[in-house]
Design a protein around this motif. Structure first.
Motif, PDB file in Angstrom:
ATOM      1  N   ALA A  20      29.560   6.958  20.054  1.00  0.00           N
ATOM      2  CA  ALA A  20      28.256   6.736  19.408  1.00  0.00           C
ATOM      3  C   ALA A  20      27.279   6.070  20.374  1.00  0.00           C
ATOM      4  O   ALA A  20      26.100   6.442  20.433  1.00  0.00           O
ATOM      5  CB  ALA A  20      28.442   5.887  18.151  1.00  0.00           C
ATOM      6  N   LEU A  21      27.754   5.084  21.125  1.00  0.00           N
ATOM      7  CA  LEU A  21      26.897   4.458  22.131  1.00  0.00           C
ATOM      8  C   LEU A  21      26.519   5.468  23.207  1.00  0.00           C
ATOM      9  O   LEU A  21      25.374   5.473  23.695  1.00  0.00           O
ATOM     10  CB  LEU A  21      27.607   3.259  22.760  1.00  0.00           C
ATOM     11  N   ASN A  22      27.439   6.332  23.561  1.00  0.00           N
ATOM     12  CA  ASN A  22      27.159   7.354  24.562  1.00  0.00           C
ATOM     13  C   ASN A  22      26.050   8.287  24.093  1.00  0.00           C
ATOM     14  O   ASN A  22      25.136   8.626  24.859  1.00  0.00           O
ATOM     15  CB  ASN A  22      28.439   8.154  24.847  1.00  0.00           C
ATOM     16  N   LEU A  23      26.093   8.686  22.830  1.00  0.00           N
ATOM     17  CA  LEU A  23      25.046   9.556  22.296  1.00  0.00           C
ATOM     18  C   LEU A  23      23.699   8.850  22.315  1.00  0.00           C
ATOM     19  O   LEU A  23      22.681   9.439  22.704  1.00  0.00           O
ATOM     20  CB  LEU A  23      25.412   9.989  20.873  1.00  0.00           C
ATOM     21  N   GLU A  24      23.670   7.591  21.908  1.00  0.00           N
ATOM     22  CA  GLU A  24      22.415   6.847  21.923  1.00  0.00           C
ATOM     23  C   GLU A  24      21.891   6.701  23.345  1.00  0.00           C
ATOM     24  O   GLU A  24      20.680   6.807  23.598  1.00  0.00           O
ATOM     25  CB  GLU A  24      22.600   5.476  21.274  1.00  0.00           C
TER      26      GLU A  24
END
Length: 884
Positions: A366-370
């Motif tokens: 999720a952090l990677n997507l953001e």
């Protein structure tokens, strides 16, 4: 670490002795390190100077491999969260986010270590806790293939990004760092790749202080990096890893660096080798010169004598190196190993909350997507984006349309669920018909699956197919576990699960050409492979750490050629498929798909196989991993121009780690997105940007020039004429440029005072308003300009990423130090001179892109009285980069 964590009673006794005789106060870990080294023989000491440090069982010291890579995620260690490449992280202009990324990467390194650590505490290549990242070299020239690993061309932005990433990696406690970060490559290192082992960089004092060293200073003094990696090149006649002015006087004496220095891999051998620096005559003298100057750890290859402990022993015996100097290096090395917990019993290792499963987690993805969302730069938008309604039909064209390689860049891990651009568009627009036609390859005609009809098991082509052998190891050794004839080299490692089985495979047979001309071959979906045609190695990407060559081969229609393909598995990469590019391939299918589409998405650019570290890429516009031109490769430009001529709505999505010149497409495309290498979730982020799910906020961390003709020679390390600070021409897209879907207004800009004395700082404030109907982020940038002939055009001195709701306004305050108003003289002295100064605060530089877009902002003028000298390195602003 407490003494009770030591592995042996002998070590505890030696610690007590060392504590009694110590002449100066030492940290507990350094006391332990000195006690440990005191018990070693000369041969044992010499063995620990190498990055592959063997075990010393009698002292309870496990084997340890220092080499791990973590540029934008855990690299080369199977499945991991693959964040956007470093240049994409820089494009976020978001240091709190980059720090969070570093925290995740550090956690995943701990997890990988726990998953593979031996019962005796030993660890292997890429699975340790000493991370050779980040790269804070200045991306001074867009032709450099490794520029993608950096945070761009600006020393200030680079310093802030480097500090944030280091702090995230290591954590807040120097006594128990999460991992050890090594900032590299010290110093004045940025290509060309082909010359790096012998290049002697002559650098002007002004450029050294003003451009090349500030990010290293910040990494060491603010980031508290545990390690520094010295470079391959020489600086002013002295190899970087034997350079006392840099390693001793600057790094140790002036900056008070207390950590260890590791050589770039093979750099100590370069100190003596013919064809490299040949600075000294023998490997013993090379080791002595490096250690004497302050290099503590030698990364090397077994083929080099400098990689052998016996060479270090001989250097001591010959009087070239004192044992005390060797001890000093080992004290530093064991100090950090002790603080990392690498010599502790399992139950006493730090960070017990981290488990072997804490990698590639949903939270990390999720952090990677953001992060991917915040890294995408909208370079141009004529109003097409965001797409006003869900398109019924989308044509996705170009070599990066469905490319995993375009997501990951170099020095990368393996994403478990990579989302390519095609996959992202399909997920975001499920009702649309999406036609994908590559239409062109990266540097040649489009790659196509090699037809089974062109593959033969024998030279006479009486039997179709290829002989397939699969081995239960990475070295193609022993009897194959599987042997069969297959119609094509199509295969999935570990299918149907994603288990890393550490296997290798070989296909042998014959290839019959159907037309004459140059062909390119590739094993799509695999990262470690090589291909032979008639015994000639034409593709060598076997070692992803050191890719060596990708080149075409001329085939004649109707002729049969012996074919051998070998591949190894170091991670699960999905399906492998043998492909070729035919010289007679047509782009008509791509044009036909575009004619029927509501919107055309052209996925252009490069991959890690074309730009990177010391490679052989035999294609026009490329050399040694670098580029000789910055245009989109000619086959891509030709197809792009034909697509633009159709008059269909056209979005250009470019994947690359370096600036590109888009030629006529800059005006022809309705929208241009610079995607960099956006990481494992990158395709989803791009699709969401096109749909308008968020307003893009990324900004360019470097200048996009129109052509190399605007630049000085690549090998010229002088800064005049390059980067936005010293470039006087018109850029295609300037440093700091980036568009969004919201409008921001800058008003009521004020200085606390308009006159000040040299050496004083100044406070600046401005009111920022989101003048649109959607929430969005703005990157507020502050630039300073002085009228001195020795000053750059302007310099970034502060920035802040701010998120505002629709209609919201906020007053922003920036506190600038005296350095923001300084210049560096030719002799390297930093001064603040009398006279006018201009401060610009806005959404970019006060210059226009070639498309006519200009950032909003306000200019302020102040007057400086008097003159004063400043330290060469100091922070320019306080709290300037805080996020939302």
């Amino acid at each position: 670490m407490k003494s009770s964590q030591l592995r042996t009673p002998a070590l505890a006794l030696a610690l007590a002795w060392a504590t009694c005789v110590a002449a100066a106060p030492l940290t507990p870990s350094m006391q332990q390190a000195q006690a440990l080294v005191a018990q070693m023989t000369l041969a044992e000491k010499a063995s620990q100077l190498q990055h592959e440090s063997p075990a010393i069982p009698r002292l309870g010291i496990p084997a340890y491999n220092w080499w791990s890579e973590g540029l934008h995620g855990v690299a080369r260690a199977d499945i991991a969260t693959v964040f956007p490449q470093a240049i994409g992280l820089a494009a976020t202009w978001d240091t709190p986010l980059v720090k969070r990324v570093g925290e995740v990467v550090g956690t995943e390194f701990r997890a990988k270590f726990l998953a593979t650590v031996g019962a005796d505490g030993s660890s292997t290549l890429y699975r340790g806790l000493t991370v050779w990242s980040p790269n804070v070299n200045i991306f001074r020239d867009p032709r450099w293939g490794r520029g993608q690993e950096t945070y761009g061309e600006d020393p200030y932005l680079t310093s802030r990004m480097g500090v944030a990433y280091i702090q995230g990696l290591q954590g807040p406690d120097a006594n128990q760092p999460r991992v050890s970060a090594a900032v590299k490559h010290f110093a004045v290192h940025s290509g060309p790749e082909a010359d790096r082992h012998r290049e002697d960089v002559k650098v002007a004092p002004r450029d050294l202080v003003d451009t090349y060293l500030p990010a290293f200073h910040a990494a060491v003094t603010e980031g508290r990096a545990e390690s520094v990696m010295c470079a391959y090149n020489a600086v002013d006649g002295v190899p970087a890893c034997a350079n006392e002015p840099l390693l001793k006087h600057t790094l140790r004496d002036e900056w008070k660096f207390q950590g260890h220095v590791v050589s770039d891999c093979g750099a100590v051998a370069d100190i003596h080798m013919d064809g490299a620096h040949h600075y000294v005559k023998t490997p013993e003298a090379a080791v002595a010169a490096a250690v004497h100057a302050g290099t503590d750890l030698i990364c090397d290859f077994g083929s080099n004598k400098t990689a052998q402990g016996a060479t270090t022993v001989a250097a001591v015996q010959q009087g070239l190196l004192s044992e005390a100097e060797l001890d000093r290096a080992l004290h530093r090395l064991f100090d950090v190993r002790l603080r990392l917990g690498l010599l502790a019993a399992p139950a006493q290792r730090p960070f017990p909350q981290i488990t072997a499963r804490d990698f590639d987690t949903p939270a990390h993805r999720a952090l990677n997507l953001e992060t991917a969302r915040r890294s995408l730069v909208l370079l141009k938008n004529d109003g097409l984006l965001p797409l006003k309604a869900a398109p019924r039909r989308i044509a996705v064209i170009g070599p990066n349309a469905d490319s995993v390689d375009a997501l990951v860049g170099n020095y990368n891990g393996t994403p478990s669920r990579p989302v390519t651009l095609l996959a992202g568009l399909k997920a975001r627009f499920p009702e649309a018909r999406i036609d994908v036609v590559e239409g062109t390859g990266w540097v040649a005609p489009p790659l196509e699956d090699l037809p089974a009809a062109n593959l033969c098991a024998d030279a006479a082509c009486s039997r179709p197919g290829l002989q397939f052998e699969r081995f239960a190891n990475l070295k193609l050794e022993g009897e194959p576990s599987t042997s069969a004839v297959t119609p094509q080299a199509v295969f999935r490692w570990g299918w149907p699960d994603a288990h890393d089985r550490q296997e290798s495979a070989r296909w042998t047979g014959f290839l019959r050409a159907s037309e004459s001309g140059e062909h390119l071959l590739r094993l799509r979906g695999n990262r470690g492979y090589r291909i032979w045609i008639d015994g000639e190695l034409v593709v060598d990407l076997w070692d992803i750490a050191w890719p060596t060559s990708t080149r075409g081969v001329k085939l004649k229609a109707g002729q049969t050629y012996a074919l051998r393909v070998e591949a190894l598995q170091t991670g699960w990469d999905g399906e492998q498929r043998l492909q070729w590019s035919r010289p007679g391939a047509s782009d008509e299918a791509a044009l036909a798909a575009a004619r029927e589409a509501d919107v055309v998405v052209f996925a252009s650019g490069l991959t890690w196989e074309l730009e990177g570290e010391e490679m052989t890429v035999l294609a026009p516009g490329f050399a040694g991993g670098d580029r000789t031109r910055i245009d989109l490769p000619a086959p891509q430009l030709r197809l792009l121009e034909r697509l633009a001529a159709l008059g269909q709505p056209l979005v250009l999505v470019n994947f690359s780690g370096s600036p590109m010149a888009f030629g006529a497409a800059t005006q022809q495309a309705a929208a241009i997105v610079q995607a960099w290498y956006p990481g494992g979730e990158g395709g989803q982020a791009v699709a969401e940007l096109l749909a308008g799910d968020f307003s893009p906020s990324a900004r360019l961390p470097l200048t996009f020039y129109r052509s190399v003709e605007q630049l000085p020679p690549f090998k010229d390390y002088g800064m005049q004429g390059r980067t936005y600070r010293w470039f006087k021409g018109d850029a295609e897209f300037p440093f700091g440029h980036g568009l969004g879907y919201a409008r921001f207004d800058y008003a009521d800009a004020k200085l606390a005072r308009s006159r000040l004395r040299a050496g004083e700082g100044v406070k600046l404030s401005v009111r920022l308003k989101n003048d649109s109907s959607r929430e969005a982020a703005e990157v507020v940038q502050v630039y300073a300009r002085r009228s001195s002939a020795q000053a750059p055009e302007r310099s970034l001195v502060a920035f802040r990423r701010v998120v505002l709701r629709p209609g919201e306004s906020r007053r922003l305050d920036f506190e600038l130090s005296a350095e923001a108003l300084s210049t560096v003289r030719a002799d390297g002295r930093r001064v603040v001179e009398a006279g006018p100064a201009w401060l610009w605060v806005g959404g970019g530089q006060p210059v226009a892109a070639v498309t006519g877009t200009k950032a909003p902002g306000r200019m302020l003028k102040l007057e400086v009285a008097g003159r004063t000298d400043l330290p060469a390195f100091a922070p320019a602003a306080k709290n300037q980069e805080a996020g939302e």
